[in-house]
Design a protein around this motif. Structure first.
Motif, short mmCIF file in Angstrom:
data_model
loop_
_atom_site.label_atom_id
_atom_site.label_comp_id
_atom_site.label_asym_id
_atom_site.label_seq_id
_atom_site.Cartn_x
_atom_site.Cartn_y
_atom_site.Cartn_z
N ILE A 16 50.31 64.87 13.76
CA ILE A 16 49.16 64.64 12.89
C ILE A 16 49.60 63.86 11.66
N ASN A 17 48.94 62.74 11.40
CA ASN A 17 49.22 61.97 10.19
C ASN A 17 48.49 62.61 9.03
N ARG A 18 49.19 62.92 7.97
CA ARG A 18 48.59 63.57 6.82
C ARG A 18 48.78 62.72 5.56
N VAL A 19 47.86 62.88 4.63
CA VAL A 19 48.03 62.31 3.29
C VAL A 19 48.84 63.31 2.49
N ASN A 20 49.96 62.90 1.97
CA ASN A 20 50.80 63.78 1.15
C ASN A 20 50.34 63.72 -0.31
N ILE A 21 49.95 64.87 -0.85
CA ILE A 21 49.47 64.94 -2.23
C ILE A 21 50.42 65.81 -3.04
N GLY A 22 51.05 65.23 -4.04
CA GLY A 22 51.99 65.97 -4.88
C GLY A 22 51.39 66.29 -6.24
N ILE A 23 51.64 67.51 -6.71
CA ILE A 23 51.16 67.95 -8.03
C ILE A 23 52.37 68.05 -8.96
N PHE A 24 52.34 67.28 -10.05
CA PHE A 24 53.50 67.17 -10.93
C PHE A 24 53.10 67.37 -12.39
N GLY A 25 54.09 67.69 -13.20
CA GLY A 25 53.83 67.84 -14.63
C GLY A 25 54.81 68.80 -15.27
N ALA A 26 54.60 69.05 -16.57
CA ALA A 26 55.49 69.95 -17.31
C ALA A 26 55.18 71.41 -16.94
N MET A 27 56.06 72.30 -17.39
CA MET A 27 55.83 73.72 -17.15
C MET A 27 54.53 74.17 -17.82
N ASN A 28 53.81 75.05 -17.16
CA ASN A 28 52.58 75.64 -17.68
C ASN A 28 51.46 74.63 -17.97
N ALA A 29 51.53 73.48 -17.31
CA ALA A 29 50.45 72.50 -17.49
C ALA A 29 49.24 72.84 -16.62
N GLY A 30 49.45 73.69 -15.62
CA GLY A 30 48.36 74.08 -14.73
C GLY A 30 48.54 73.59 -13.31
N LYS A 31 49.77 73.28 -12.91
CA LYS A 31 50.03 72.76 -11.57
C LYS A 31 49.66 73.77 -10.49
N SER A 32 50.14 74.98 -10.64
CA SER A 32 49.85 76.00 -9.62
C SER A 32 48.39 76.39 -9.60
N THR A 33 47.75 76.37 -10.77
CA THR A 33 46.30 76.62 -10.83
C THR A 33 45.56 75.57 -10.02
N LEU A 34 45.98 74.31 -10.17
CA LEU A 34 45.35 73.23 -9.42
C LEU A 34 45.60 73.41 -7.92
N MET A 35 46.81 73.79 -7.54
CA MET A 35 47.14 74.03 -6.14
C MET A 35 46.18 75.07 -5.54
N ASN A 36 45.96 76.14 -6.26
CA ASN A 36 45.09 77.22 -5.77
C ASN A 36 43.63 76.78 -5.73
N LEU A 37 43.22 75.93 -6.67
CA LEU A 37 41.85 75.41 -6.65
C LEU A 37 41.62 74.55 -5.41
N ILE A 38 42.60 73.73 -5.08
CA ILE A 38 42.45 72.83 -3.93
C ILE A 38 42.49 73.62 -2.62
#
Length: 455
Positions: A16-38
């Motif tokens: 399966i061809n997938r679009v790879n989406i990476g979430i990046f940024g400083a600590m506590n910027a909300g990366k994991s929150t965004l991961m859970n939202l998606i």
């Protein structure tokens, strides 16, 4: 009409061809929150403690309009110390194999441009699409504005003007990720600003013909073949051809008999093979073989006058072209460096899958043995890289890299590897190309001929 439809399809066999989406940024910027939202579930741990994400978290899902995607939630790039450095190295490696970069910024924090600029620099060098998300922490805005004598909007404008210096056009979104409707806003933001313009590369060349053709798949099935399934390239070829209305003839060659020192045993095995070929010869358009059988397939598909009775190529060459996005020429050009090896040169053999190597393994036994036979024992230094990473090897030390077909990694990882080797000035070639080269110049020309586009 059939071929036109064939080349416009995105059928890729069992991968399966997938679009790879990476979430990046400083600590506590909300990366994991965004991961859970998606992902719409608690995929990543969210905590106010800095450095909660210790390693890259990966999730697979479908997003309307984008299709199948792979999400990467990465560690903060601004963590200090030895562990922070290791996390940073892993995060940068993820950027390299990401299609869509989501850079999360907390505008109320006094972030350093060095942190975000590193993400942007790597993204720019690797031609990644970057979307910036300013996570507005409502409970922090007033304190920020009071202490900095500026509005949060002015702060975002200042930050974004700096980012535009690196990217002429970089999209931005201002959102409070803690709000209930922020997930919908994020999905719409990604859909609006993402489009994959890379054309799909067909798994096999146009020489395969149309619905009246037959493609012969030579599958020796040696001791390392897993029970209950075919290897991925074989399964992908079978599915790809059937999906495009092209019949297949799957054949198991007995390599031990084909290479037997006893002439009678070899004769019987060759007769069995030729009987199979002759049963479909009127419609045979291509024969695809396991690379390790090229020493048999090449001479056995020539008649008594030396004329070809079938077009041939290998599964490994097929995968090298497909996984690299049609950059087979890179691997062909790399053969020149391989053929010019001299005493003291180092060769890196890269195999993308992890399994225990037994008996007559291609990467660890067959190719090294042929290198030693051609250049002499202990003349060429051979090193190995198994799995997805180079295991912190200094790749610039190698004269050339030999890569498998790459069927156990995705196209983004293969693209990243090719770029890493390019940056290090190291040529790359492929198992199937090298094994055909060892057989003869004629065998090499034959396995590459189906891929040469005629003007």
């Amino acid at each position: 009409m059939l071929l036109k439809r064939f080349f416009s399809q995105s059928s890729t066999g069992s991968m399966i061809n997938r679009v790879n989406i990476g979430i990046f940024g400083a600590m506590n910027a909300g990366k994991s929150t965004l991961m859970n939202l998606i992902t719409q579930q608690p995929t990543s741990i969210v905590d106010k403690k800095p450095g909660t994400t210790a390693d890259t978290k990966i999730a697979l899902m479908e997003i309307h309009s984008l299709g199948p995607v792979k999400l990467f939630d990465t560690a903060g790039l601004d963590e200090i110390g030895p562990l922070g450095l290791k996390k940073k190295e892993k995060t940068v490696s993820v950027i390299k194999e990401t299609d869509l970069v989501l850079l999360i910024i907390d505008p109320t924090e006094n972030i350093t441009l060095e942190t975000t600029n590193e993400i942007l620099q790597v993204s720019k060098l690797r031609s990644k699409k970057v979307l910036i998300i300013y996570n507005i922490f409502a409970d922090k805005v007033k304190a920020f504005e009071d202490s900095n004598n500026k509005t949060i909007n002015q702060r975002i404008k200042e930050l974004h003007s700096n980012f535009k210096k690196q990217f002429r056009k970089v999209e931005k979104l201002e959102v409070d990720l803690s709000q209930k409707d922020s997930g919908k806003i994020i999905f719409e933001y990604m859909r609006k600003n993402w489009a994959d313009f890379q054309p799909e590369v067909p798994l096999l060349p146009s020489i395969i013909g149309d619905g009246n053709s037959v493609v012969f798949l030579n599958i020796p099935m040696d001791e390392e073949t897993p029970s209950g399934r075919l290897l991925r390239p074989q399964a992908m070829a079978q599915e790809f051809l059937l999906r495009n209305w092209i019949s297949t003839f799957a054949y198991r060659m007995d390599l031990k008999k084909a290479r037997s020192p006893k002439e009678e045993i070899r004769r019987i095995e060759k007769e069995r093979f030729l009987k199979a070929i002759n049963s479909i010869k009127n419609n045979l358009s291509l024969l695809v073989t396991d690379s390790q059988a090229i020493d048999i397939i090449h001479p056995w598909t020539l008649d008594s006058q030396g004329n070809e009775i079938a077009n041939i190529t290998t599964f490994s060459i097929m995968m090298a072209n497909y996984m690299s996005g049609g950059k087979l020429n890179r691997f062909i050009e790399g053969l020149d460096a391989f053929s010019k090896l001299k005493k003291g040169d180092k060769v890196l053999i890269c195999e993308a899958c992890n399994h225990d190597r037994i008996l007559d393994d291609i990467g660890t036994k067959q190719i090294p043995d042929k290198i030693k036979k051609k250049w002499g024992e202990n003349t060429i230094e051979i090193d190995f890289a198994f799995g997805r990473e180079y295991q912190n090897k200094k790749i610039s030390d190698y004269k050339v890299a030999l890569h498998c077909g790459g069927c156990m990694i995705d196209k983004q990882k293969m693209s990243s590897r090719l770029q890493d080797l390019t940056d290090a000035g190291v040529p790359i070639t492929n198992y199937g190309i090298v094994l055909s080269y060892f057989k003869s110049d004629e065998a090499l020309k034959r396995v590459l001929k189906p891929w040469i586009k005629k003007n």
